[in-house]
Design a protein around this motif. Structure first.
Motif, PDB file in Angstrom:
ATOM      1  N   GLN A  46      45.748  29.094 -12.160  1.00 36.95           N
ATOM      2  CA  GLN A  46      44.880  29.986 -12.915  1.00 36.95           C
ATOM      3  C   GLN A  46      43.416  29.542 -12.801  1.00 36.95           C
ATOM      4  OE1 GLN A  46      45.593  32.831 -14.903  1.00 36.95           O
ATOM      5  NE2 GLN A  46      47.535  32.755 -13.813  1.00 36.95           N
ATOM      6  N   GLN A  47      43.190  28.235 -12.874  1.00 34.95           N
ATOM      7  CA  GLN A  47      41.819  27.732 -12.752  1.00 34.95           C
ATOM      8  C   GLN A  47      41.241  28.049 -11.375  1.00 34.95           C
ATOM      9  OE1 GLN A  47      42.918  23.706 -13.855  1.00 34.95           O
ATOM     10  NE2 GLN A  47      41.589  23.785 -15.644  1.00 34.95           N
ATOM     11  N   HIS A  48      41.994  27.754 -10.329  1.00 29.90           N
ATOM     12  CA  HIS A  48      41.515  28.022  -8.976  1.00 29.90           C
ATOM     13  C   HIS A  48      41.217  29.512  -8.798  1.00 29.90           C
ATOM     14  CE1 HIS A  48      42.089  24.223  -6.586  1.00 29.90           C
ATOM     15  NE2 HIS A  48      42.712  23.899  -7.714  1.00 29.90           N
ATOM     16  N   GLY A  49      42.153  30.354  -9.222  1.00 29.34           N
ATOM     17  CA  GLY A  49      41.959  31.793  -9.040  1.00 29.34           C
ATOM     18  C   GLY A  49      40.785  32.335  -9.825  1.00 29.34           C
ATOM     19  N   ALA A  50      40.616  31.869 -11.061  1.00 26.03           N
ATOM     20  CA  ALA A  50      39.524  32.369 -11.893  1.00 26.03           C
ATOM     21  C   ALA A  50      38.166  31.930 -11.360  1.00 26.03           C
ATOM     22  CB  ALA A  50      39.717  31.890 -13.330  1.00 26.03           C
ATOM     23  N   ILE A  51      38.058  30.657 -10.965  1.00 24.10           N
ATOM     24  CA  ILE A  51      36.784  30.171 -10.422  1.00 24.10           C
ATOM     25  C   ILE A  51      36.447  30.920  -9.127  1.00 24.10           C
ATOM     26  CG2 ILE A  51      35.557  28.176  -9.491  1.00 24.10           C
ATOM     27  CD1 ILE A  51      37.473  26.440 -11.270  1.00 24.10           C
ATOM     28  N   ALA A  52      37.454  31.104  -8.288  1.00 26.74           N
ATOM     29  CA  ALA A  52      37.227  31.821  -7.022  1.00 26.74           C
ATOM     30  C   ALA A  52      36.756  33.243  -7.293  1.00 26.74           C
ATOM     31  CB  ALA A  52      38.509  31.833  -6.196  1.00 26.74           C
ATOM     32  N   MET A  53      37.354  33.904  -8.289  1.00 32.19           N
ATOM     33  CA  MET A  53      36.932  35.273  -8.604  1.00 32.19           C
ATOM     34  C   MET A  53      35.495  35.296  -9.110  1.00 32.19           C
ATOM     35  SD  MET A  53      38.713  38.123 -11.096  1.00 32.19           S
ATOM     36  CE  MET A  53      39.843  38.737  -9.851  1.00 32.19           C
ATOM     37  N   GLY A  54      35.146  34.328  -9.949  1.00 31.03           N
ATOM     38  CA  GLY A  54      33.782  34.283 -10.456  1.00 31.03           C
ATOM     39  C   GLY A  54      32.757  34.034  -9.369  1.00 31.03           C
ATOM     40  N   LEU A  55      33.045  33.088  -8.485  1.00 31.41           N
ATOM     41  CA  LEU A  55      32.112  32.786  -7.394  1.00 31.41           C
ATOM     42  C   LEU A  55      32.014  33.953  -6.411  1.00 31.41           C
ATOM     43  CD1 LEU A  55      33.025  29.052  -6.619  1.00 31.41           C
ATOM     44  CD2 LEU A  55      31.074  29.915  -7.947  1.00 31.41           C
ATOM     45  N   SER A  56      33.155  34.536  -6.082  1.00 28.09           N
ATOM     46  CA  SER A  56      33.158  35.656  -5.140  1.00 28.09           C
ATOM     47  C   SER A  56      32.355  36.823  -5.696  1.00 28.09           C
ATOM     48  CB  SER A  56      34.594  36.099  -4.860  1.00 28.09           C
ATOM     49  OG  SER A  56      34.623  37.214  -4.000  1.00 28.09           O
ATOM     50  N   GLY A  57      32.573  37.125  -6.981  1.00 29.07           N
ATOM     51  CA  GLY A  57      31.830  38.217  -7.589  1.00 29.07           C
ATOM     52  C   GLY A  57      30.346  37.946  -7.655  1.00 29.07           C
ATOM     53  N   SER A  58      29.984  36.695  -7.917  1.00 29.02           N
ATOM     54  CA  SER A  58      28.566  36.351  -8.042  1.00 29.02           C
ATOM     55  C   SER A  58      27.839  36.348  -6.700  1.00 29.02           C
ATOM     56  CB  SER A  58      28.419  34.966  -8.695  1.00 29.02           C
ATOM     57  OG  SER A  58      28.960  34.964  -9.994  1.00 29.02           O
ATOM     58  N   LEU A  59      28.551  36.030  -5.645  1.00 30.08           N
ATOM     59  CA  LEU A  59      27.917  35.892  -4.334  1.00 30.08           C
ATOM     60  C   LEU A  59      27.995  37.148  -3.470  1.00 30.08           C
ATOM     61  CD1 LEU A  59      29.171  32.322  -3.359  1.00 30.08           C
ATOM     62  CD2 LEU A  59      26.793  32.969  -3.805  1.00 30.08           C
ATOM     63  N   PHE A  60      29.107  37.866  -3.552  1.00 31.70           N
ATOM     64  CA  PHE A  60      29.371  38.902  -2.549  1.00 31.70           C
ATOM     65  C   PHE A  60      29.683  40.284  -3.112  1.00 31.70           C
ATOM     66  CE2 PHE A  60      30.856  34.838  -0.669  1.00 31.70           C
ATOM     67  CZ  PHE A  60      29.994  34.778   0.419  1.00 31.70           C
ATOM     68  N   GLU A  61      30.582  40.364  -4.069  1.00 31.65           N
ATOM     69  CA  GLU A  61      31.175  41.648  -4.435  1.00 31.65           C
ATOM     70  C   GLU A  61      30.165  42.556  -5.132  1.00 31.65           C
ATOM     71  OE1 GLU A  61      35.121  41.314  -6.216  1.00 31.65           O
ATOM     72  OE2 GLU A  61      35.187  39.228  -5.577  1.00 31.65           O
ATOM     73  N   HIS A  62      30.153  43.812  -4.740  1.00 29.25           N
ATOM     74  CA  HIS A  62      29.213  44.750  -5.339  1.00 29.25           C
ATOM     75  C   HIS A  62      29.667  46.176  -5.041  1.00 29.25           C
ATOM     76  CE1 HIS A  62      24.765  46.231  -5.779  1.00 29.25           C
ATOM     77  NE2 HIS A  62      25.532  46.600  -6.791  1.00 29.25           N
ATOM     78  N   VAL A  63      30.084  46.892  -6.086  1.00 28.48           N
ATOM     79  CA  VAL A  63      30.310  48.326  -5.954  1.00 28.48           C
ATOM     80  C   VAL A  63      28.951  48.990  -6.103  1.00 28.48           C
ATOM     81  CG1 VAL A  63      31.448  50.368  -6.853  1.00 28.48           C
ATOM     82  CG2 VAL A  63      32.629  48.167  -6.901  1.00 28.48           C
ATOM     83  N   GLU A  64      28.451  49.529  -5.008  1.00 23.68           N
ATOM     84  CA  GLU A  64      27.090  50.066  -4.997  1.00 23.68           C
ATOM     85  C   GLU A  64      27.118  51.583  -4.866  1.00 23.68           C
ATOM     86  OE1 GLU A  64      22.830  49.243  -2.707  1.00 23.68           O
ATOM     87  OE2 GLU A  64      24.684  48.301  -2.006  1.00 23.68           O
ATOM     88  N   TYR A  65      26.335  52.239  -5.701  1.00 27.82           N
ATOM     89  CA  TYR A  65      26.233  53.696  -5.677  1.00 27.82           C
ATOM     90  C   TYR A  65      24.829  54.115  -5.262  1.00 27.82           C
ATOM     91  CZ  TYR A  65      30.706  54.237  -8.119  1.00 27.82           C
ATOM     92  OH  TYR A  65      32.032  54.218  -8.459  1.00 27.82           O
ATOM     93  N   ASP A  66      24.758  55.193  -4.512  1.00 32.13           N
ATOM     94  CA  ASP A  66      23.462  55.745  -4.129  1.00 32.13           C
ATOM     95  C   ASP A  66      22.768  56.276  -5.383  1.00 32.13           C
ATOM     96  OD1 ASP A  66      21.648  56.921  -1.867  1.00 32.13           O
ATOM     97  OD2 ASP A  66      22.005  58.577  -3.257  1.00 32.13           O
ATOM     98  N   SER A  67      21.512  55.886  -5.580  1.00 36.18           N
ATOM     99  CA  SER A  67      20.819  56.234  -6.818  1.00 36.18           C
ATOM    100  C   SER A  67      20.523  57.717  -6.943  1.00 36.18           C
ATOM    101  CB  SER A  67      19.519  55.437  -6.923  1.00 36.18           C
ATOM    102  OG  SER A  67      18.670  55.728  -5.824  1.00 36.18           O
ATOM    103  N   ALA A  68      20.481  58.437  -5.828  1.00 36.47           N
ATOM    104  CA  ALA A  68      20.150  59.860  -5.875  1.00 36.47           C
ATOM    105  C   ALA A  68      21.392  60.741  -6.001  1.00 36.47           C
ATOM    106  CB  ALA A  68      19.369  60.248  -4.630  1.00 36.47           C
ATOM    107  N   THR A  69      22.432  60.416  -5.242  1.00 34.88           N
ATOM    108  CA  THR A  69      23.599  61.309  -5.177  1.00 34.88           C
ATOM    109  C   THR A  69      24.822  60.786  -5.903  1.00 34.88           C
ATOM    110  OG1 THR A  69      24.399  60.304  -3.124  1.00 34.88           O
ATOM    111  CG2 THR A  69      22.813  62.125  -2.927  1.00 34.88           C
ATOM    112  N   GLY A  70      24.828  59.492  -6.265  1.00 31.91           N
ATOM    113  CA  GLY A  70      26.010  58.924  -6.900  1.00 31.91           C
ATOM    114  C   GLY A  70      27.140  58.641  -5.941  1.00 31.91           C
TER     115      GLY A  70
END
Length: 793
Positions: free
Chosen positions: A676-700
């Motif tokens: 659980q510790q390994h998985g949670a830390i990995a998720m936090g680091l991955s989200g902070s460094l890489f993951e991003h659901v990005e939406y176009d500001s004009a069209t969504g």
């Protein structure tokens, strides 16, 4: 309860479930064959916001293998509307159809459902369904949502402000007025998604003769899921069985009853045939629940030593287009516990939750993930502004052991945590003072090292009283049963929904020690509503305290009865001198325990097959049921230390070292906790460094609809995690369990961000948003180098 000696709890044993999962013998939804099952595929909107003018199904219906196509108007006849309206001040009620009938609210919104004889034919036919839309302006950011002239996401609401709560505790204004300094910081957390290996899927099988629905789905909350599913289909709960087999990850995405699953169930009932659905990866990225997008601003009043006199917190959260959860739920928890292990009496918060034309939000592993970054980042800002060491600022504000239990400004009670000990432990492990010396030398050599510290207080087991005090509908209790079979074999069940946490291992240990048997003799049955007792499922970190604790108490109840029967069979007046160890009844004679002639199998045989030999008042059989209401909240704590090097030329972040000292109470299974510790830390680091659901500001439009755009850390990008166990029991829970599963995410977000800020401090750069991409960091570095006397953010 926490002082008992354990035989199996805390023992380092392999996970019981791994043998089947790692050899390909797991049983997931796609492994379940159902004869004659039809396949569903959804037609999804290409627009973020649009009116539905016409749905032309003619060409698709003529294609081979297509059985039927249904729209929201069909589903409106067969299902009830979803209404989210808990009586919470400042929260507006929301309703939605099973499938939209008048307009779509995000790109990927399901408009129609195609049913065909196989998945490929269903997907081909879905492409031929023609939908005419009248495109509307999209609300793509939380700031657009708050604008007075913004388009309305939900036409039934007066505007896009779904929820607004405000509270003041103590004299915040007075403390601000008399402070040495008032320091402001901002924190922007970006939108992410859960990305389970196994995407959403289900099989609905309506038995016309029995008028019964067998619904197989990967879910974290089998019983609440069944309650909602039955109600939406206008069935009684006795007409629905929810079965959750092996599940390839959930992380919060598999809690709600989603519209696609309800649609599949309703269609199975209409056709009288089994129907199955599997979401592909693109659909998962486009249309499954998302999380995390929020903006926080703190204003903190401090004295010259960095002591916090008052804290004012503002939160704005983008909740997306639909409300599968109460709108105040996620951000309100942050506001309630943000002060963490620190002594802060004067505190105010203002929480706004807005709607936008994006996928609806849901809890993602550590829904309060931003909490520690906000508090710890605020303390780092104090240290920077006052020229103090960040650890010194933490020490002057941190609660001392003699101050516990401590009632936070919001009324939450912090007890049985050890933040001083874990912070000291992690600082000693990294050699903090020597590391500062090395950092100074590296900076002189042109290398930018940074040290980040993050102290985490993780809310784990949400009891019913917490929900009530937070204005959130829900129960925090759990239920369990244990049945000792005539052979002495032990079956046990609890109302959790396993999604990879290792419950079969950790819960077997709880039963084994509570009863007095080997974990190998305990079979844990989960995820079937006809078998498991009605429990509240898996969310947060309640599996250990609520699930394991309830089973432990139930096992103790079973042990009491077993020993009472043993005493009667041995001709003893009571069972005071008896114990059960590894299924053997032992008797204490003077200071020694010796085996008697009885085993658990002997006693079980009598209980079932010779009931006249039982003591008076003891009923035949060995079946035990118990429900347990945990404390309003239990907390675990940890301290994270992260050492990074930032490349000034590229903005790339290299994590040199990552150390965690954790206190999560009595550990049911070290293997599970470490995982659980390994998985949670990995998720936090991955989200902070890489993951991003990005939406176009004009069209969504979703600009991150594939894994080529939505990046996730692999083992190559992650460091080795050094874990220091510093566990102390909780004095108010069964066996001293505290729970843990989400604190690693919280700590990783804060420790990494603080480390990067520390590395760039000499430039006057302040990192206040994520993800920490090389492009973002390089932009700040360039700006700081062009304007060396101006702080960059």
């Amino acid at each position: 309860m926490a002082s008992e000696a354990f035989v199996h709890i805390g023992a380092h044993q392999p996970r019981k479930e791994d043998a089947r999962l790692l050899t390909g013998h797991g049983r997931y939804i796609d492994d379940i064959e159902v004869a004659g099952a039809l396949h569903a595929c959804f037609v999804r909107s290409p627009h973020a916001h649009a009116e539905i003018l016409r749905v032309d199904m003619g060409a698709a219906l003529d294609m081979p293998g297509v059985v039927a196509i249904y729209t929201g108007h069909d589903l409106a006849q067969w299902t009830t509307r979803h209404r989210m309206a808990p009586p919470i001040e400042g929260l507006r009620a929301m309703e939605m159809d099973t499938l939209p009938t008048t307009k779509v609210r995000f790109q990927g919104d399901p408009v129609a459902c195609v049913i065909a004889t196989n998945r490929y034919l269903a997907e081909d036919a879905a492409e031929q369904v023609q939908v005419d839309y009248a495109v509307l302006p999209a609300v793509s950011t939380m700031w657009q949502a708050l604008a007075t002239d913004a388009p309305k996401v939900d036409d039934d609401l007066p505007d896009n402000l779904l929820s607004h709560q405000h509270a003041v505790h103590g004299d915040v204004a007075g403390a601000m007025a008399g402070a040495h300094r008032v320091i402001e910081s901002t924190f922007s957390q970006h939108r992410q998604t859960h990305l389970p290996i196994e995407t959403r899927g289900c099989i609905a099988d309506w038995d016309v003769g029995r008028q019964h629905l067998n619904f197989q789905v990967g879910t974290q909350v089998p019983h609440p899921y069944r309650t909602t599913l039955a109600a939406r289909l206008r069935l009684s709960e006795s007409q629905v069985s929810v079965v959750s087999p092996d599940v390839g990850g959930g992380f919060g995405q598999k809690i709600a009853l989603y519209r696609e699953e309800l649609t599949v169930a309703a269609i199975s009932m209409q056709l009288g045939r089994p129907v199955r659905w599997r979401e592909d990866r693109m659909e998962n990225l486009l249309a499954s629940s998302q999380a995390r997008e929020d903006f926080c601003r703190t204003r903190v009043a401090v004295d010259a030593q960095g002591r916090v006199l008052a804290l004012d917190l503002e939160i704005v959260e983008d909740f997306g287009a639909y409300s599968f959860y109460p709108g105040n739920y996620l951000a309100r928890v942050v506001a309630m516990i943000v002060t963490g292990p620190y002594r802060i009496a004067n505190y105010a918060y203002d929480v706004k939750v807005v709607l936008s034309n994006k996928v609806g939000n849901g809890p993602m592993r550590a829904p309060m993930s931003v909490t520690s970054w906000v508090m710890e980042g605020t303390l780092d800002a104090v240290a920077r502004e006052l020229g103090l060491d960040p650890v010194a600022v933490r020490r002057v504000n941190m609660l001392r052991p003699d101050e516990l239990p401590y009632t936070m400004a919001t009324g939450e009670v912090l007890a049985d945590v050890s933040p001083n000990a874990t912070m000291d432990g992690v600082l000693a492990a990294i050699g903090y003072d020597r590391l500062r010396e090395r950092q100074a030398q590296a900076r002189a050599d042109g290398r930018w090292l940074g040290i980040g510290v993050c102290n985490v207080v993780e809310s784990t087991t949400y009891g019913s009283k917490f929900y009530k005090s937070a204005g959130i509908a829900g129960s925090g209790h759990e239920a369990a049963w244990i049945r000792i079979e005539p052979s002495g074999a032990v079956n046990a069940s609890v109302g959790l929904g396993a999604t990879g946490q290792g419950y079969e291992t950790s819960l077997a240990n709880a039963v084994a020690d509570g009863l007095g048997v080997s974990p190998a003799d305990v079979r844990v049955l989960l995820g079937h509503t006809d078998i498991a007792p009605y429990g509240m499922g898996s969310r947060g970190a309640r599996g250990g305290t609520a699930g394991g604790g309830t089973l432990y108490l139930c096992a103790q109840q079973a042990r009491t009865t077993v020993l009472a029967i043993a005493a009667h069979l041995l001709g003893l007046a009571d069972a005071q001198a008896l114990r059960l160890l590894e299924s053997r009844v032992q008797q204490q004679v003077e200071d020694r325990w010796t085996d008697t002639a009885l085993t658990l199998a002997d006693i079980a045989r009598v209980a079932y097959l010779d009931p006249l030999a039982l003591p008076p008042g003891v009923n035949p059989g060995l079946e035990f049921h118990l429900t347990y209401e945990p404390p309003p909240m239990t907390y675990s704590n940890a301290s994270h230390a992260c050492v990074v090097e930032v490349d000034g030329a590229t903005g790339a972040v290299h994590i040199e070292r990552y150390v965690v000292a954790e206190d999560c109470g009595t550990v049911l299974s070290p293997v599970v906790v470490e995982g659980q510790q390994h998985g949670a830390i990995a998720m936090g680091l991955s989200g902070s460094l890489f993951e991003h659901v990005e939406y176009d500001s004009a069209t969504g439009q979703n600009l991150s609809g594939s894994l080529a755009d939505y990046l996730v850390a692999t083992s190559h990008e992650l460091p080795h995690f050094e874990l220091i166990p510093m566990h102390t029991p909780n004095r108010s829970t069964p066996a001293g369990i505290k729970g843990m599963a989400e604190g690693g995410v919280m700590g990783a977000i804060g420790a990494l961000s603080n480390a990067v800020n520390d590395a760039l401090a000499h430039l006057g750069v302040v990192v206040n948003q994520q993800p920490l991409t090389p492009m973002y960091l390089r932009g700040l570095i360039r700006q700081a180098q062009k304007n060396p006397n101006k702080t960059s953010t």
